[in-house]
Write an enzyme that holds these catalytic residues in place. Structure first.
Site, PDB file in Angstrom:
ATOM      1  N   ASP A 105       1.016  -1.073  -0.149  1.00 46.47           N
ATOM      2  CA  ASP A 105      -0.152  -0.132  -0.379  1.00 46.47           C
ATOM      3  C   ASP A 105       0.752   1.129  -0.193  1.00 46.47           C
ATOM      4  O   ASP A 105       1.902   1.213  -0.015  1.00 46.47           O
ATOM      5  CB  ASP A 105      -0.915  -0.324   1.648  1.00 46.47           C
ATOM      6  CG  ASP A 105      -1.906   0.524   0.583  1.00 46.47           C
ATOM      7  OD1 ASP A 105      -2.015   1.463   0.099  1.00 46.47           O
ATOM      8  OD2 ASP A 105      -3.407   0.675   1.409  1.00 46.47           O
TER       9      ASP A 105
HETATM   10  C1  BGC Z   1      -4.750   3.311  -0.004  1.00 52.15           C
HETATM   11  C2  BGC Z   1      -5.436   2.019  -1.072  1.00 52.15           C
HETATM   12  C3  BGC Z   1      -5.015   2.472  -2.468  1.00 52.15           C
HETATM   13  C4  BGC Z   1      -3.950   3.591  -2.569  1.00 52.15           C
HETATM   14  C5  BGC Z   1      -3.360   4.774  -4.508  1.00 52.15           C
HETATM   15  C6  BGC Z   1      -3.782   4.275  -0.535  1.00 52.15           C
HETATM   16  O1  BGC Z   1      -3.845   5.111   0.593  1.00 52.15           O
HETATM   17  O2  BGC Z   1      -4.722   2.741   1.472  1.00 52.15           O
HETATM   18  O3  BGC Z   1      -5.972   1.420  -1.023  1.00 52.15           O
HETATM   19  O4  BGC Z   1      -5.003   2.124  -3.411  1.00 52.15           O
HETATM   20  O5  BGC Z   1      -3.692   4.358  -1.659  1.00 52.15           O
HETATM   21  O6  BGC Z   1      -3.936   6.177  -4.051  1.00 52.15           O
END
Ligand code: BGC
Length: 684
Positions: A243
């Site tokens: 993530d």
């Molecule tokens: C989130 C993810 C997301 C990623 C990209 C993160 O902060 O937890 O779910 O896909 O950002 O934007």
């Protein structure tokens, strides 16, 4: 490395002045970025692909990732809302359209489906989930992957997707985002893991690690979870992406001593792509020189990413047709699907007969509240690319029906008594919106108090005192504590954030052109302090039979039953259940039941099947959903509904992490919601 194309405020201001900045472009040229997120314009994406393919040393095209969570230009209901339709076909159809629009923009990888089981309404990301049930999440995961990816990722209508967040992110302590998770592995396997297994079996191209630690080890650096479980046990062969900044954040967790160690720990655990943190690009080479990581591990990670790029057909053609998006974006069939999914996701929670509105009876209808008047409130979280020109608010849809509007109050804007008095002077019926702003749910939006805001509570008091009948329409990303709406309104409609066509769909329901049937996929607790509140909790030694039963498992200042429970949702007609029969077969029990539409109008019903394992070597949930079927019945019509309940689905993981199906007695409940009492029993 996966880099974000979102720009900083400073860069934005400088771009506004006409400055050109090419931070990412230089990095792509130098071969330091292999994937991007946050870019969604075809021309820009093609420009970046051209740099990667024509100007970088290895000429490798980019993965272009994007959070297409519930639609792209056409916005569908938030996942939590959509889950209420209990319709596997619809789950797949909305994914199919989202894939088409996003791929046309040049995006080839999306960060959905989010399949975190979420039982705590305080957690803002419950909006992105399909609620609190594992069985439903399994079906949802399967159909979303099918809809997004199809059979051929190189098709210009399909897109690589990403099952997230692995694992148990939705179980963050206290519903506080990014918080720790501490739980038994058997619970992890029973409740949180199954949807990932379904997504993997359906061929999901990638899996995203979650921010949280589990039992003290951050998931992003967790060998047991990523290597033994995900890769070996579940056989996942696709891309594992961290993530955003999660690799680097293992330093904050106090697990990795510094960014270099974080990079080592993540690679050792089997993370292929570092989203944003730069730990890989900055430290893997050094770690290799120090002989602390193996080149084979880097090769494996690279191979996983290249395989995906090949499957997407990017080596044959990395570019999108820059005219394609404009040609297909928000086209009629997409908007029709947006309307259909909004209609099928709406949940009628209370109705004393005022709905559907009879225009002969009510001549002077007034809409009040901020939420029904703003397009942004249709959308919910992660809907950055919605096209406002196609969006219909409740206000604009109701104005077409001759309904008047006065704002009177907002979520945070105080109730304006004078405005209300003037606007409501001649009203014979009021439709009032309540809930929370779109910006109050989603990532990093946990709330300790999920009841109505003060201005809204004041509005309820005024409405009640006015003696004018009122219908409450709820806009929210999460379940809320709304006992006052349940007690005082004449009807309550759960409108969630229904997407582009929210207003049209709600108007159809309000005036009876569509008979609602959506069913909740989460409990709505009475008080915030009752979170987590979920229907499938474990049997306790002291179950509470009533609010006043002494020495039982309950809150003295709470309620035994939530205001609304999982599976609940009304219709404008009534259904009757009879003839429940169980027939044991070799590998399954055949469950059949007669469902009759005994009301005055045609309608859909979601027939729900729950089990309860009466005695087992491990305490079992009071109920577990094991089947659902959506059926349409004309008024007066009845149908025999059948389920095959496989014995294999009756088991659980024991403390040795073996899946066991134990012999014994099982209750089978069939009915309209998780509170249904119509049951039969069998012995295995
Ligand atoms: C989130 C993810 C997301 C990623 C990209 C993160 O902060 O937890 O779910 O896909 O950002 O934007």
């Amino acid at each position: 490395m996966l880099e974000s194309g979102r720009i900083t405020l400073k860069e934005y201001e400088s771009a506004q002045k006409g400055d050109i900045f090419d931070r990412n472009e230089d990095e792509i040229r130098a071969g330091r970025i292999g994937s991007m997120l946050g870019v969604a314009e075809p021309e820009k994406i093609n420009r970046l692909q051209r740099i990667a393919v024509e100007e970088s040393r290895l000429h490798i095209p980019l993965l272009i990732g994007c959070d297409v969570i519930h639609g792209f230009n056409t916005v569908f209901p938030t996942p939590l809302a959509e889950s209420c339709c209990f319709d596997d076909e619809l789950f797949e159809q909305t994914a199919t359209v989202s894939a088409k629009e996003a791929r046309a923009a040049g995006i080839n990888w999306i960060f959905a489906p989010m399949i975190d089981i979420s039982r705590d309404a305080r957690w803002g990301r419950i909006a992105e989930s399909m609620g609190q049930d594992t069985f439903l999440a399994q079906r949802y995961a399967e159909r979303k992957v099918k809809g997004y990816q199809g059979d051929d990722l190189s098709s210009k209508e399909k897109i690589a997707c990403c099952a997230k967040h692995f694992l148990a992110y939705g179980a963050c302590e206290g519903g506080k985002d990014y918080n720790s998770v501490d739980m038994s592995f058997s619970k992890l396997y029973d409740v949180y893991l199954p949807p990932f297994k379904n997504a993997i079996d359906a061929g999901v191209a990638s899996v995203m690690t979650s921010f949280n630690d589990i039992n003290g080890v951050p998931v992003t650096t967790n060998k047991r979870l990523l290597k033994s479980l995900l890769r070996e046990d579940l056989g996942f062969e696709g891309v594992v992406v961290s993530d955003a900044s999660a690799i680097e954040e293992t330093v904050n967790h106090g697990y990795s001593a510094n960014s270099l160690e974080a990079a080592k720990n993540a690679l050792d655990a089997g993370v292929d792509v570092d989203m944003i943190s730069r730990s890989y690009i900055d430290f893997l080479e050094e770690l290799l020189k120090q002989k602390r990581i193996k080149i084979e591990d880097i090769d494996n990670a690279v191979r996983n990413v290249l395989r995906l790029k090949i499957a997407l057909g990017l080596f044959d053609n990395p570019y999108c047709d820059e005219k394609e998006l404009a040609a297909i974006s928000c086209k009629k069939e997409h908007l029709n699907l947006a309307k259909k999914s909004a209609l099928h996701s709406t949940v009628l929670l209370k109705n004393n007969g005022v709905l559907p509105i009879n225009k002969n009876k009510f001549k002077n209808i007034l809409l009040i509240g901020e939420l029904g008047a703003k397009i942004s409130e249709n959308y919910g979280c992660w809907a950055f690319y919605g096209k406002d020109e196609y969006a219909v608010t409740l206000k604009s849809a109701l104005e077409k029906e001759g309904v008047n509007y006065a704002e009177c109050y907002g979520v945070k804007k105080d109730f304006d008594e004078q405005e209300f008095k003037a606007a409501a002077a001649n009203a014979d019926l009021i439709i009032a919106t309540f809930g929370e702003n779109s910006s109050m749910s989603g990532e990093a939006h946990s709330y300790a108090d999920i009841s109505l805001s003060k201005p809204q509570k004041k509005a309820v008091r005024y409405l009640k005192n006015s003696k004018i009948p009122f219908i409450s329409v709820l806009y929210n990303g999460r379940p809320m504590c709304i006992p006052e709406l349940d007690e005082d309104s004449d009807a309550v409609i759960e409108a969630w954030q229904l997407g582009t066509k929210a207003g049209e769909a709600l108007a159809d329901i309000i005036f009876g052109r569509f008979n609602p049937y959506g069913k909740l996929t989460t409990n709505f607790p009475y008080k915030s302090g009752e979170c987590p509140s979920y229907y499938n909790h474990m049997s306790t030694g002291r179950p509470a039979s009533s609010n006043s039963a002494p020495w039982t498992s309950k809150y003295d200042d709470g309620r035994v039953k939530p205001v609304y429970s999982f599976g609940q949702g009304l219709s404008y007609t009534d259904f009757e259940y009879s003839n429940l029969k169980l027939e044991k077969q070799k590998n399954f029990v055949k469950v059949s039941v007669k469902v009759a539409n005994v009301g005055k109008v045609d309608g859909h019903e979601t027939v729900q099947l729950y089990i309860h394992d009466k005695f087992a070597s491990k305490v079992r949930p009071v109920r577990e959903l094991k089947g659902y079927k959506k059926v349409f019945l004309k008024r007066g019509e009845s149908k025999k509904i059948e389920f095959d309940l496989p014995y294999d689905n009756l088991g659980f993981y024991n403390e040795n992490l073996e899946y066991v199906v134990e012999k014994g007695e099982f209750e089978v409940f069939v009915g309209t919601d998780s509170l249904c009492t119509y049951k039969a029993e069998f012995t295995l």
